[in-house]
Motif scaffolding. Structure first.
Motif, short mmCIF file in Angstrom:
data_model
loop_
_atom_site.label_atom_id
_atom_site.label_comp_id
_atom_site.label_asym_id
_atom_site.label_seq_id
_atom_site.Cartn_x
_atom_site.Cartn_y
_atom_site.Cartn_z
N UNK A 70 0.85 -1.19 0.00
CA UNK A 70 0.00 0.00 0.00
C UNK A 70 0.89 1.24 0.00
N UNK A 71 0.72 2.14 -0.97
CA UNK A 71 1.57 3.33 -1.03
C UNK A 71 1.48 4.18 0.24
N UNK A 72 2.56 4.81 0.62
CA UNK A 72 2.61 5.60 1.84
C UNK A 72 1.58 6.74 1.80
N UNK A 73 1.39 7.35 0.63
CA UNK A 73 0.45 8.46 0.53
C UNK A 73 -0.98 8.00 0.80
N UNK A 74 -1.30 6.74 0.44
CA UNK A 74 -2.62 6.19 0.72
C UNK A 74 -2.80 6.00 2.21
N UNK A 75 -1.79 5.47 2.89
CA UNK A 75 -1.86 5.30 4.35
C UNK A 75 -2.04 6.65 5.03
N UNK A 76 -1.27 7.63 4.58
CA UNK A 76 -1.34 8.95 5.19
C UNK A 76 -2.70 9.60 5.00
N UNK A 77 -3.29 9.41 3.84
CA UNK A 77 -4.63 9.97 3.59
C UNK A 77 -5.66 9.32 4.51
N UNK A 78 -5.55 8.01 4.72
CA UNK A 78 -6.48 7.31 5.62
C UNK A 78 -6.30 7.80 7.05
N UNK A 79 -5.06 7.91 7.50
CA UNK A 79 -4.80 8.37 8.86
C UNK A 79 -5.30 9.80 9.06
N UNK A 80 -5.08 10.65 8.06
CA UNK A 80 -5.53 12.04 8.16
C UNK A 80 -7.05 12.12 8.28
N UNK A 81 -7.74 11.27 7.57
CA UNK A 81 -9.20 11.30 7.55
C UNK A 81 -9.83 10.62 8.75
N UNK A 82 -9.18 9.56 9.25
CA UNK A 82 -9.83 8.71 10.24
C UNK A 82 -9.16 8.67 11.62
N UNK A 83 -7.84 8.73 11.66
CA UNK A 83 -7.17 8.47 12.95
C UNK A 83 -5.70 8.85 12.85
N UNK A 84 -5.39 10.16 12.98
CA UNK A 84 -4.00 10.59 12.77
C UNK A 84 -3.07 10.15 13.89
N UNK A 85 -3.62 9.77 15.06
CA UNK A 85 -2.78 9.29 16.18
C UNK A 85 -2.77 7.77 16.26
N UNK A 86 -3.11 7.10 15.16
CA UNK A 86 -3.21 5.63 15.14
C UNK A 86 -1.95 4.96 15.70
N UNK A 87 -0.80 5.42 15.29
CA UNK A 87 0.45 4.77 15.72
C UNK A 87 0.90 5.21 17.12
N UNK A 88 0.17 6.14 17.78
CA UNK A 88 0.53 6.58 19.12
C UNK A 88 -0.35 5.98 20.21
N UNK A 89 -1.66 5.79 19.90
CA UNK A 89 -2.56 5.32 20.96
C UNK A 89 -2.57 3.80 21.04
N UNK A 90 -3.23 3.30 22.07
CA UNK A 90 -3.28 1.85 22.30
C UNK A 90 -4.60 1.22 21.95
N UNK A 91 -5.31 1.81 21.02
CA UNK A 91 -6.60 1.28 20.59
C UNK A 91 -7.72 2.24 20.86
#
Length: 777
Positions: A76-97
């Motif tokens: 999955x291209x990095x820009x696609x991941x970033x767009x998803x995180x920006x729209x849905x959950x930008x702290x995905x890699x920081x929180x614990x669920x």
């Protein structure tokens, strides 16, 4: 005093918080052990549709409720991941669920706005909900969602969770997962999407129906712009990327499903086969079926059929508008009214419905389904001209409100046309192993799902004659045998009904003709005399060597003119016997079936000519028949095919009584067999001069011209036991030494005698009885 005032409220708040924490803790202790197993996540098996491909790996069809392409996270291209995180959950890699900062932010936002405007669901919580929970908005469901999210985070890595989300989420248009959505909305794989396209897709999970760019383009654009602002604020994209993406004009596909090539009839054949074997699992297990089709061949066949049908339709004139729609005089709301009126009117191979707004003999302005207003003038009105003249007596003249069809010509200009009523079929195969290279079962699968290649039992007309002639070679006839092309009257007992006075198509008679010449010119009376001579029972048995069903042929002399029934598929198989040197090779159209993991479940084992295939007819017979059918192309009824500039093509035209069915059945020896058919579903005359050469042969030429471009001419080796001798073209007898004659091929044992050696030898090797001699002459 001040501190004492705050002490009591603080104590109350602390007590409430402590009590809530204890309740949550106790609930967690009770609920967490009873949460569902994560096996659905750790052993993820998404519902993947059945997909069907050509031999050269081009997708031609898919079947399943959920359209899904699985994408591994590292693809999955990095820009696609970033767009998803920006729209849905930008702290995905920081929180614990559970994102407690996000919860607080959403609570504050909702409190100040006076309603539930912002949610706090993380990607992990959405995975929990999508796999295990309903979408009901209750406190207990939300609490279970939180608990599941914590459990998922404890058992899976962040990348594993994001991979599940990217592949499971529903994104509208029956598309599940971002890889599928990229194909559905933009016709591209994920890795080829730009920033504007990725941001559009990333905006869909919030509300796929509300932000669907096909259904609601304006709302979708607003949502996309929000995602782009978020990506810019999070520094995923720079100023230049942001500005370019905001200005980019998205090209969203609206013609779903669409594939690189049109092979709907083959896709349906495979679907039926897979359902019969795997039932409902065929649509969810991710099977991949590879067919024998080649993209270049299928494209050429599809083009040939469409062009052939439309050319026939134009030869027979415009039939007038399809209907009349009463239009309001007020222009306000007219566009909406027209779209609603055209909603259920489907297009067909680029032929689009339109409503006439204004019309005259020189100009037509029409509203085309989809919103475009087009102007048609000049030669592009010629097809429908007699319906435009103000003095026209046509009851259904083209006027304001007329429902017509329009199509773009090769130069991109619109012109008036109509949906054709005639049908056509085309199939080609490799005669060496039976691999089907192209198959078009009709003009448009969406309009008519009846597969004329496989299902249409039609009279073959003169395209059946080569089987009669082949049978005659085995009875002692030669290519030089003389047979009389003269009037004949057939007794009712030999026709199965009534007295029969057959005629040649042109209504003329040529007198004594050589066997080769008679087939080249498709002489009906000669074919009847040959069948009389060799006998009907023998012939019925002989044609089964080609895979033809004897029970579908009349046990009468009418069989000589192709009065029985065959399908184009059967004819392709039968003509392959001539094309490959005499071998019976069963056709097939599936090479292999794979499961979702790429394991081979089934593999075709084709029969090969010259190896394990059954020898159906003598190789000498196949060779001589091919040379005769090459003459059909070079100087006979199919001479039009010489425009291809090749000397190796062979075949036979076929036209039935009253021009009900038109065929061309032909091949390039050793390499390719192709069958073209034209006719109406409810049999009726094609009209006037619509013979096989006029209606069907052009499709065959169109196809062969494309697929044989750059292919060397095939050279046939003369089989053992075939000899060449010079003959007198008038008598069919060998010329004396030094005589001027023409070369002809013979079985060695059937070599004719020389001039003057007797009546028996005059037949070019056949020594008929008096009764047979009377039939031939």
């Amino acid at each position: 005093m001040f501190k004492r005032w705050w002490a009591f409220p603080t104590l109350i708040l602390f007590s409430i918080g402590l009590f809530a924490a204890i309740l949550i803790f106790l609930a967690a202790i009770l609920i967490y052990p009873n949460l569902p197993s994560l096996e659905a996540l750790t052993d993820y098996r998404p519902k993947i549709p059945l997909r069907i491909y050509t031999e050269d790996d081009v997708l031609i069809g898919e079947f399943g409720e959920e359209r899904r392409v699985f994408a591994k996270i590292d693809k999955v291209p990095e820009i696609m991941k970033q767009a998803i995180l920006a729209a849905e959950d930008d702290r995905f890699y920081q929180h614990g669920g559970v994102d407690y900062q996000g919860v607080a932010r959403a609570a504050l936002s909702n409190l100040t706005s006076g309603g539930a405007r912002e949610g706090a669901s993380t990607i992990t919580m959405q995975v929990a909900r999508n796999f295990f929970l309903s979408r009901e908005k209750t406190l207990s469901r939300k609490f279970s969602e939180v608990m599941l999210a914590l459990k998922i985070e404890h058992n899976l890595s962040k990348d594993q969770i994001l991979e599940l989300y990217i592949n499971q989420i529903y994104l509208g248009q029956r598309a599940y997962g971002f890889a599928t959505a990229a194909q559905v909305y933009f016709g591209k794989p994920l890795e080829k999407l730009n920033v504007a396209e990725t941001s559009m897709l990333a905006g869909l999970p919030k509300a796929p129906s509300r932000y669907n760019p096909v259904v609601n383009p304006k709302r979708a654009k607003l949502r996309q712009q929000y995602v782009l602002r978020r990506m810019h604020d999070l520094h995923y994209i720079d100023d230049k990327q942001y500005e370019e993406a905001m200005a980019f004009a998205l090209a969203v596909r609206k013609d779903m499903p669409a594939y690189e090539i049109n092979a709907d009839y083959v896709s349906e054949m495979v679907r039926q086969m897979m359902y019969e074997k795997y039932k409902e699992a065929a649509y969810t297990s991710g099977f991949k079926v590879y067919t024998t089709l080649r993209k270049s061949d299928q494209d050429a066949a599809q083009h040939a059929v469409i062009k052939g049908v439309l050319d026939y339709d134009r030869r027979h004139g415009y039939r007038g508008p399809e209907a009349f729609i009463q239009l309001q005089s007020d222009e306000n709301g007219l566009e909406e009214f027209l779209e609603e009126a055209l909603q259920d009117m489907a297009g067909s191979n680029g032929i689009i419905p339109a409503v006439v707004l204004t019309s005259s003999a020189k100009l037509v302005k029409a509203y085309v389904k989809g919103g475009e207003i087009v102007e048609i003038s000049g030669d592009r009105l010629s097809f429908a001209q007699r319906f435009l003249d103000a003095k026209s007596q046509q009851k259904n003249k083209i006027q304001r409100g007329s429902l017509v069809r329009v199509v773009k010509d090769s130069k991109g200009f619109w012109q008036i046309t109509q949906l054709p009523q005639v049908e056509a079929a085309f199939v080609s195969m490799n005669p060496q192993d039976g691999a089907i290279r192209s198959l078009v079962g009709g003009f448009d699968f969406e309009r008519n799902k009846y597969n004329h290649v496989m299902q249409a039992m039609r009279q073959p007309g003169s395209s059946f004659k080569p089987f009669i002639y082949s049978a005659a070679l085995e009875k002692g006839f030669t290519a030089a045998t003389i047979i009389n092309d003269a009037p004949i009257v057939i007794d009712p007992a030999d026709t199965g009904g009534k007295l029969w006075e057959p005629k040649n198509y042109e209504g003329d008679y040529s007198g004594p003709l050589r066997f080769r010449t008679a087939l080249t010119k498709s002489k009906n009376l000669v074919s009847i005399r040959i069948l009389q001579a060799i006998g009907i029972p023998y012939t019925l048995d002989y044609i089964t060597r080609f895979g033809l069903d004897a029970s579908k042929q009349p046990p009468y002399l009418t069989m000589a003119l192709g009065a029985g029934s065959v399908t184009p598929f059967q004819m392709a198989s039968a003509y392959s016997v001539f094309a490959n040197g005499g071998y019976r090779v069963p056709p097939y159209y599936v090479t292999r079936i794979l499961d979702a993991r790429g394991n081979v479940l089934a593999l075709a084992k084709p029969t090969l000519a010259g190896q394990d295939a059954q020898q159906a007819i003598d190789p000498r017979n196949a060779f001589i028949m091919t040379t005769i059918m090459q003459d059909v192309v070079k100087r006979g009824t199919a001479a039009r095919a010489m425009q291809l500039g090749r000397q190796d093509l062979a075949g036979k035209t076929g036209t039935t009584n009253d021009q009900v069915d038109a065929w061309f059945t032909g091949y390039q020896p050793g390499n390719l067999v192709a069958i073209a058919w034209v006719g109406f579903d409810q049999p009726r005359t094609l009209g006037g001069r619509e013979t096989g050469a006029q209606a069907a042969l052009p499709m065959w030429i169109d196809y062969m011209g494309k697929v044989l471009k750059g292919v060397p001419e095939s050279v046939m080796n003369v089989p053992e036991g075939v000899v060449v001798a010079k003959i007198n073209p008038q008598t069919g007898l060998r010329e004396m030494d030094g005589g001027d004659g023409i070369a002809e091929y013979f079985y060695q044992e059937n070599l004719p005698g020389e001039s003057g050696s007797g009546m028996g030898d005059m037949q070019g090797g056949v020594k008929p009885s008096d009764e047979v001699r009377d039939q031939l002459f």
